[in-house]
Design a protein around this motif. Structure first.
Motif, PDB file in Angstrom:
ATOM      1  N   LEU A  39     -10.994  -0.046   6.077  1.00 22.97           N
ATOM      2  CA  LEU A  39      -9.757  -0.745   6.380  1.00 22.97           C
ATOM      3  C   LEU A  39      -9.424  -1.782   5.307  1.00 22.97           C
ATOM      4  O   LEU A  39      -8.253  -1.945   4.929  1.00 22.97           O
ATOM      5  CB  LEU A  39      -9.864  -1.423   7.747  1.00 22.97           C
ATOM      6  N   GLY A  40     -10.442  -2.503   4.814  1.00 26.04           N
ATOM      7  CA  GLY A  40     -10.179  -3.500   3.778  1.00 26.04           C
ATOM      8  C   GLY A  40      -9.599  -2.870   2.530  1.00 26.04           C
ATOM      9  O   GLY A  40      -8.632  -3.377   1.954  1.00 26.04           O
ATOM     10  N   HIS A  41     -10.189  -1.739   2.114  1.00 31.95           N
ATOM     11  CA  HIS A  41      -9.686  -1.064   0.917  1.00 31.95           C
ATOM     12  C   HIS A  41      -8.268  -0.535   1.139  1.00 31.95           C
ATOM     13  O   HIS A  41      -7.370  -0.757   0.302  1.00 31.95           O
ATOM     14  CB  HIS A  41     -10.635   0.083   0.566  1.00 31.95           C
ATOM     15  N   ALA A  42      -8.062   0.151   2.252  1.00 32.11           N
ATOM     16  CA  ALA A  42      -6.742   0.747   2.499  1.00 32.11           C
ATOM     17  C   ALA A  42      -5.663  -0.316   2.636  1.00 32.11           C
ATOM     18  O   ALA A  42      -4.576  -0.217   2.050  1.00 32.11           O
ATOM     19  CB  ALA A  42      -6.798   1.606   3.752  1.00 32.11           C
ATOM     20  N   PHE A  43      -5.925  -1.367   3.411  1.00 35.04           N
ATOM     21  CA  PHE A  43      -4.916  -2.403   3.617  1.00 35.04           C
ATOM     22  C   PHE A  43      -4.613  -3.150   2.324  1.00 35.04           C
ATOM     23  O   PHE A  43      -3.465  -3.533   2.073  1.00 35.04           O
ATOM     24  CB  PHE A  43      -5.379  -3.383   4.686  1.00 35.04           C
ATOM     25  N   SER A  44      -5.640  -3.377   1.484  1.00 38.49           N
ATOM     26  CA  SER A  44      -5.381  -4.060   0.212  1.00 38.49           C
ATOM     27  C   SER A  44      -4.438  -3.247  -0.654  1.00 38.49           C
ATOM     28  O   SER A  44      -3.470  -3.777  -1.215  1.00 38.49           O
ATOM     29  CB  SER A  44      -6.705  -4.293  -0.519  1.00 38.49           C
ATOM     30  N   LEU A  45      -4.700  -1.943  -0.763  1.00 37.61           N
ATOM     31  CA  LEU A  45      -3.824  -1.095  -1.562  1.00 37.61           C
ATOM     32  C   LEU A  45      -2.416  -1.027  -0.966  1.00 37.61           C
ATOM     33  O   LEU A  45      -1.413  -1.072  -1.697  1.00 37.61           O
ATOM     34  CB  LEU A  45      -4.414   0.313  -1.665  1.00 37.61           C
ATOM     35  N   MET A  46      -2.345  -0.941   0.362  1.00 35.53           N
ATOM     36  CA  MET A  46      -1.035  -0.835   1.007  1.00 35.53           C
ATOM     37  C   MET A  46      -0.226  -2.113   0.823  1.00 35.53           C
ATOM     38  O   MET A  46       0.990  -2.074   0.585  1.00 35.53           O
ATOM     39  CB  MET A  46      -1.230  -0.514   2.481  1.00 35.53           C
ATOM     40  N   VAL A  47      -0.899  -3.279   0.919  1.00 35.68           N
ATOM     41  CA  VAL A  47      -0.181  -4.546   0.732  1.00 35.68           C
ATOM     42  C   VAL A  47       0.344  -4.665  -0.696  1.00 35.68           C
ATOM     43  O   VAL A  47       1.494  -5.055  -0.930  1.00 35.68           O
ATOM     44  CB  VAL A  47      -1.102  -5.734   1.086  1.00 35.68           C
ATOM     45  N   VAL A  48      -0.513  -4.337  -1.680  1.00 37.74           N
ATOM     46  CA  VAL A  48      -0.085  -4.417  -3.074  1.00 37.74           C
ATOM     47  C   VAL A  48       1.096  -3.495  -3.332  1.00 37.74           C
ATOM     48  O   VAL A  48       2.094  -3.882  -3.972  1.00 37.74           O
ATOM     49  CB  VAL A  48      -1.270  -4.076  -4.004  1.00 37.74           C
ATOM     50  N   ALA A  98       3.202  -2.272  -1.109  1.00 45.07           N
ATOM     51  CA  ALA A  98       4.387  -2.710  -0.369  1.00 45.07           C
ATOM     52  C   ALA A  98       5.090  -3.862  -1.084  1.00 45.07           C
ATOM     53  O   ALA A  98       6.329  -3.903  -1.173  1.00 45.07           O
ATOM     54  CB  ALA A  98       3.984  -3.135   1.044  1.00 45.07           C
ATOM     55  N   GLU A  99       4.314  -4.802  -1.606  1.00 42.16           N
ATOM     56  CA  GLU A  99       4.919  -5.923  -2.329  1.00 42.16           C
ATOM     57  C   GLU A  99       5.603  -5.448  -3.598  1.00 42.16           C
ATOM     58  O   GLU A  99       6.724  -5.876  -3.919  1.00 42.16           O
ATOM     59  CB  GLU A  99       3.836  -6.954  -2.659  1.00 42.16           C
ATOM     60  N   ALA A 100       4.951  -4.516  -4.316  1.00 36.04           N
ATOM     61  CA  ALA A 100       5.559  -3.990  -5.541  1.00 36.04           C
ATOM     62  C   ALA A 100       6.813  -3.180  -5.229  1.00 36.04           C
ATOM     63  O   ALA A 100       7.836  -3.300  -5.900  1.00 36.04           O
ATOM     64  CB  ALA A 100       4.539  -3.139  -6.294  1.00 36.04           C
ATOM     65  N   GLY A 101       6.731  -2.345  -4.180  1.00 37.54           N
ATOM     66  CA  GLY A 101       7.888  -1.528  -3.826  1.00 37.54           C
ATOM     67  C   GLY A 101       9.070  -2.373  -3.402  1.00 37.54           C
ATOM     68  O   GLY A 101      10.227  -2.087  -3.774  1.00 37.54           O
ATOM     69  N   ALA A 111       5.643   3.923  -5.059  1.00 37.67           N
ATOM     70  CA  ALA A 111       4.818   2.899  -4.407  1.00 37.67           C
ATOM     71  C   ALA A 111       4.691   3.183  -2.914  1.00 37.67           C
ATOM     72  O   ALA A 111       3.601   3.079  -2.330  1.00 37.67           O
ATOM     73  CB  ALA A 111       5.414   1.516  -4.642  1.00 37.67           C
ATOM     74  N   PHE A 112       5.821   3.545  -2.303  1.00 34.74           N
ATOM     75  CA  PHE A 112       5.768   3.828  -0.870  1.00 34.74           C
ATOM     76  C   PHE A 112       5.018   5.130  -0.573  1.00 34.74           C
ATOM     77  O   PHE A 112       4.352   5.262   0.467  1.00 34.74           O
ATOM     78  CB  PHE A 112       7.185   3.860  -0.287  1.00 34.74           C
ATOM     79  N   ASP A 113       5.088   6.086  -1.508  1.00 33.35           N
ATOM     80  CA  ASP A 113       4.269   7.296  -1.351  1.00 33.35           C
ATOM     81  C   ASP A 113       2.775   6.939  -1.412  1.00 33.35           C
ATOM     82  O   ASP A 113       1.952   7.512  -0.675  1.00 33.35           O
ATOM     83  CB  ASP A 113       4.602   8.312  -2.451  1.00 33.35           C
ATOM     84  N   ALA A 114       2.439   6.013  -2.307  1.00 28.26           N
ATOM     85  CA  ALA A 114       1.043   5.583  -2.412  1.00 28.26           C
ATOM     86  C   ALA A 114       0.595   4.898  -1.130  1.00 28.26           C
ATOM     87  O   ALA A 114      -0.566   5.049  -0.698  1.00 28.26           O
ATOM     88  CB  ALA A 114       0.864   4.639  -3.603  1.00 28.26           C
ATOM     89  N   ILE A 115       1.496   4.128  -0.495  1.00 27.41           N
ATOM     90  CA  ILE A 115       1.166   3.503   0.790  1.00 27.41           C
ATOM     91  C   ILE A 115       0.854   4.570   1.825  1.00 27.41           C
ATOM     92  O   ILE A 115      -0.129   4.485   2.573  1.00 27.41           O
ATOM     93  CB  ILE A 115       2.315   2.607   1.268  1.00 27.41           C
TER      94      ILE A 115
END
Length: 353
Positions: free
Chosen positions: A173-182, A184-187, A201-205
């Motif tokens: 969860l820590g890894h996935a949420f960190s990537l998703m937050v980054v 989401a902020e970039a997107g 970016a949203f595809d990566a999320i």
């Protein structure tokens, strides 16, 4: 159970033979042989041995009655027929409840007081019966100690498994949420100026979320069927680094030396180490690149994660990621070191022997 039954029958036959031997090798002072009626108490004292595991107290009582009847016989070989009752006393001490054990001791002692006439005989018989009871009690104590040790070992294993699953959930969860937050902020920042990049970016999320769900199903599945759920290995590191690249970091995997087979526990610990280190890089390091190095040394595997960021914030407290990873690596026979990299940035390394 079948082996126990045959052993019990063999022991019963041995007791019956031992207590019947005087009837075969001696003769009464008068007459051609011993009367059959004087041998029947011997049979009564021996046969309960065969079923003492099921009814120990009842078998002890029947066997003791046989001893008493033998003492009343007018024409019988002079011998103690204690073998059957002593074995039954052992069984009572070994497997009966506390109440039955106390009652059996009390009845036995009372029977001795009522039937034994001399002090020497009383001391001898009391010592013999007490020894049989003590042996049974000692065996019961050893069995209970072994069972308690097994229960404790099972509880410790369950606690370790819960800790492992908790660490897995933290890593996933820590890894996935960190990537998703980054992402989401970039997107959100480039949604108007660069729609194509925002879409990636949203595809990566979405990809990170699906990957996290897959790993969560695997981890939760291990609760239902321990040992059957597949775990990440070193072969999954390229996909992990690809997700990091989608988050905007330059990620590189380097490998030195010929690869060789390593245990699954080592592969999982190495993967989780890389995952946790990269998660920290994404969340806290402010890095632009990260490199993972697999160094296959003679007899060792070194797994190193190096980034060009500022390292963890010393003001942050309460994190358990690296601590949990260190425990996981230690359980796999390795050791962890981390600190500033010589060329700048931060370095986390695990060495498995």
């Amino acid at each position: 159970m079948r082996h126990d039954r045959w052993r019990d029958l063999g022991l019963t036959a041995l007791v019956l033979f031992a207590q019947s031997a005087p009837f075969l090798v001696t003769r009464p002072s008068e007459g051609a042989g011993w009367p059959m009626v004087s041998w029947l108490p011997v049979v009564l004292s021996a046969l309960p041995v065969a079923v003492r595991r099921r009814w120990p107290a009842s078998c002890l009582l029947l066997s003791a009655i046989g001893v008493g009847l033998y003492g009343l016989a007018e024409t019988a070989p002079a011998q103690p027929i204690w073998y059957g009752p002593l074995i039954c006393m052992y069984a009572v001490a070994y497997q009966s409840t506390r109440v039955i054990r106390i009652a059996s001791l009390a009845v036995t002692a009372l029977g001795m007081l009522l039937t034994i006439g001399s002090l020497n005989t009383a001391v001898r018989e009391l010592s013999t019966w007490s020894a049989a009871y003590a042996l049974g009690a000692l065996t019961r104590a050893r069995r209970e100690t072994a069972l308690a040790a097994e229960r404790q070992a099972a509880e410790l294993a369950a606690a370790r498994e819960r800790a492992r699953i908790a660490q897995d959930l933290h890593d996933i969860l820590g890894h996935a949420f960190s990537l998703m937050v980054v992402q989401a902020e970039a997107g959100a920042a480039i949604a108007r100026t660069d729609p194509d990049r925002a879409e990636r970016a949203f595809d990566a999320i979405s990809t990170a979320g699906r990957d996290a769900m897959t790993q969560l199903r695997t981890t939760v599945g291990a609760l239902r069927e321990p040992g059957r759920a597949p775990q990440p290995t070193l072969a999954d590191l390229p996909e992990l680094l690809r997700q990091v690249e989608d988050a905007g970091l330059a990620a590189r995997l380097a490998e030195h030396g010929p690869r060789r087979p390593v245990p699954a526990q080592v592969q999982l610990a190495a993967y989780r180490l890389v995952q946790e280190a990269i998660t920290n890089v994404v969340k806290h390091a402010g890095a632009t690149s990260v490199e993972v190095v697999l160094d296959w040394r003679p007899g060792e595997l070194a797994v190193t994660v190096i980034d060009d960021g500022r390292g963890p914030d010393p003001r942050r407290t309460g994190g358990h990621g690296l601590t949990g990873i260190a425990e996981r690596v230690a359980a796999a026979g390795g050791r962890v070191a981390h600190g500033p990299a010589p060329a700048g940035g931060f370095r986390v390394e695990a060495v498995f022997g």
